[in-house]
Design a protein around this motif. Structure first.
Motif, PDB file in Angstrom:
ATOM      1  N   ARG A  63       6.669   1.147  -2.603  1.00 52.05           N
ATOM      2  CA  ARG A  63       5.385   0.542  -2.232  1.00 52.05           C
ATOM      3  C   ARG A  63       4.303   1.602  -2.166  1.00 52.05           C
ATOM      4  O   ARG A  63       4.571   2.771  -1.900  1.00 52.05           O
ATOM      5  CB  ARG A  63       5.466  -0.146  -0.866  1.00 52.05           C
ATOM      6  CG  ARG A  63       6.454  -1.263  -0.800  1.00 52.05           C
ATOM      7  CD  ARG A  63       5.959  -2.440  -1.578  1.00 52.05           C
ATOM      8  NE  ARG A  63       6.963  -3.491  -1.639  1.00 52.05           N
ATOM      9  CZ  ARG A  63       6.801  -4.601  -2.298  1.00 52.05           C
ATOM     10  NH1 ARG A  63       5.697  -4.848  -2.954  1.00 52.05           N
ATOM     11  NH2 ARG A  63       7.746  -5.508  -2.327  1.00 52.05           N
ATOM     12  N   SER A  64       3.072   1.190  -2.399  1.00 50.04           N
ATOM     13  CA  SER A  64       1.943   2.115  -2.306  1.00 50.04           C
ATOM     14  C   SER A  64       0.719   1.370  -1.794  1.00 50.04           C
ATOM     15  O   SER A  64       0.762   0.168  -1.563  1.00 50.04           O
ATOM     16  CB  SER A  64       1.655   2.777  -3.652  1.00 50.04           C
ATOM     17  OG  SER A  64       1.220   1.838  -4.587  1.00 50.04           O
ATOM     18  N   GLU A  65      -0.361   2.107  -1.639  1.00 53.80           N
ATOM     19  CA  GLU A  65      -1.616   1.560  -1.131  1.00 53.80           C
ATOM     20  C   GLU A  65      -2.698   1.765  -2.186  1.00 53.80           C
ATOM     21  O   GLU A  65      -2.791   2.835  -2.774  1.00 53.80           O
ATOM     22  CB  GLU A  65      -1.991   2.293   0.157  1.00 53.80           C
ATOM     23  CG  GLU A  65      -3.313   1.886   0.747  1.00 53.80           C
ATOM     24  CD  GLU A  65      -3.647   2.670   2.006  1.00 53.80           C
ATOM     25  OE1 GLU A  65      -2.895   3.599   2.370  1.00 53.80           O
ATOM     26  OE2 GLU A  65      -4.679   2.366   2.602  1.00 53.80           O
TER      27      GLU A  65
ATOM     28  N   SER B 132      -8.758  -1.310   1.684  1.00 55.62           N
ATOM     29  CA  SER B 132      -7.420  -0.890   1.274  1.00 55.62           C
ATOM     30  C   SER B 132      -6.486  -2.096   1.209  1.00 55.62           C
ATOM     31  O   SER B 132      -6.661  -3.078   1.927  1.00 55.62           O
ATOM     32  CB  SER B 132      -6.854   0.176   2.217  1.00 55.62           C
ATOM     33  OG  SER B 132      -6.381  -0.384   3.401  1.00 55.62           O
ATOM     34  N   PHE B 133      -5.541  -1.984   0.292  1.00 54.71           N
ATOM     35  CA  PHE B 133      -4.494  -2.980   0.119  1.00 54.71           C
ATOM     36  C   PHE B 133      -3.168  -2.260   0.281  1.00 54.71           C
ATOM     37  O   PHE B 133      -2.842  -1.374  -0.519  1.00 54.71           O
ATOM     38  CB  PHE B 133      -4.568  -3.616  -1.275  1.00 54.71           C
ATOM     39  CG  PHE B 133      -5.842  -4.364  -1.530  1.00 54.71           C
ATOM     40  CD1 PHE B 133      -6.033  -5.619  -0.987  1.00 54.71           C
ATOM     41  CD2 PHE B 133      -6.849  -3.803  -2.299  1.00 54.71           C
ATOM     42  CE1 PHE B 133      -7.214  -6.317  -1.225  1.00 54.71           C
ATOM     43  CE2 PHE B 133      -8.028  -4.488  -2.539  1.00 54.71           C
ATOM     44  CZ  PHE B 133      -8.204  -5.747  -1.998  1.00 54.71           C
ATOM     45  N   LYS B 134      -2.412  -2.622   1.303  1.00 58.25           N
ATOM     46  CA  LYS B 134      -1.118  -1.983   1.560  1.00 58.25           C
ATOM     47  C   LYS B 134       0.001  -2.856   1.029  1.00 58.25           C
ATOM     48  O   LYS B 134      -0.151  -4.051   0.858  1.00 58.25           O
ATOM     49  CB  LYS B 134      -0.959  -1.751   3.054  1.00 58.25           C
ATOM     50  CG  LYS B 134      -1.989  -0.779   3.563  1.00 58.25           C
ATOM     51  CD  LYS B 134      -1.850  -0.510   5.028  1.00 58.25           C
ATOM     52  CE  LYS B 134      -2.930   0.503   5.354  1.00 58.25           C
ATOM     53  NZ  LYS B 134      -3.232   0.630   6.712  1.00 58.25           N
ATOM     54  N   GLY B 135       1.133  -2.239   0.760  1.00 55.54           N
ATOM     55  CA  GLY B 135       2.306  -2.976   0.312  1.00 55.54           C
ATOM     56  C   GLY B 135       2.302  -3.328  -1.158  1.00 55.54           C
ATOM     57  O   GLY B 135       3.025  -4.229  -1.587  1.00 55.54           O
ATOM     58  N   CYS B 136       1.514  -2.630  -1.951  1.00 60.12           N
ATOM     59  CA  CYS B 136       1.468  -2.889  -3.396  1.00 60.12           C
ATOM     60  C   CYS B 136       2.736  -2.335  -4.049  1.00 60.12           C
ATOM     61  O   CYS B 136       3.184  -1.244  -3.723  1.00 60.12           O
ATOM     62  CB  CYS B 136       0.246  -2.234  -4.014  1.00 60.12           C
ATOM     63  SG  CYS B 136      -1.305  -2.825  -3.326  1.00 60.12           S
TER      64      CYS B 136
END
Length: 92
Positions: free
Chosen positions: A19-21, A60-64
């Protein structure tokens, strides 16, 4: 990318093995603004996450999912300018 004088910058920051942000800033004529920012999954294509950039224009978008392609759309809250679309954003 600039469309209608709104800019959406994005950068990708690793946070785990799978996972990335994805995060960035929204600006209007060089000044930070709040905007609605949507992240779409390019495979489905459905909204993965939606946020409003903060008072400092950050989002920000987390859990990508790493390696997955997303499309990012920034919408001017007052609809004064056209939306900004950035396709092929790959979480790394």
């Amino acid at each position: 990318m600039i469309i209608g004088n709104i800019k959406a910058y994005q950068s990708i920051v690793s946070s785990s093995k799978t996972r990335s942000e994805i995060r960035g800033m929204t600006t209007e004529l060089g000044v930070g603004i709040s905007a609605i920012v949507r992240l779409y999954d390019e495979q489905t294509p459905s909204v993965f996450q939606e946020v409003i950039s903060d008072k400092n224009s950050n989002y920000s978008f987390k859990g990508c999912e790493k390696g997955k392609r997303y499309t990012l759309i920034a919408v001017h809250i007052s609809k004064k300018f056209n939306s900004v679309i950035q396709a092929n954003v790959v979480a790394k």
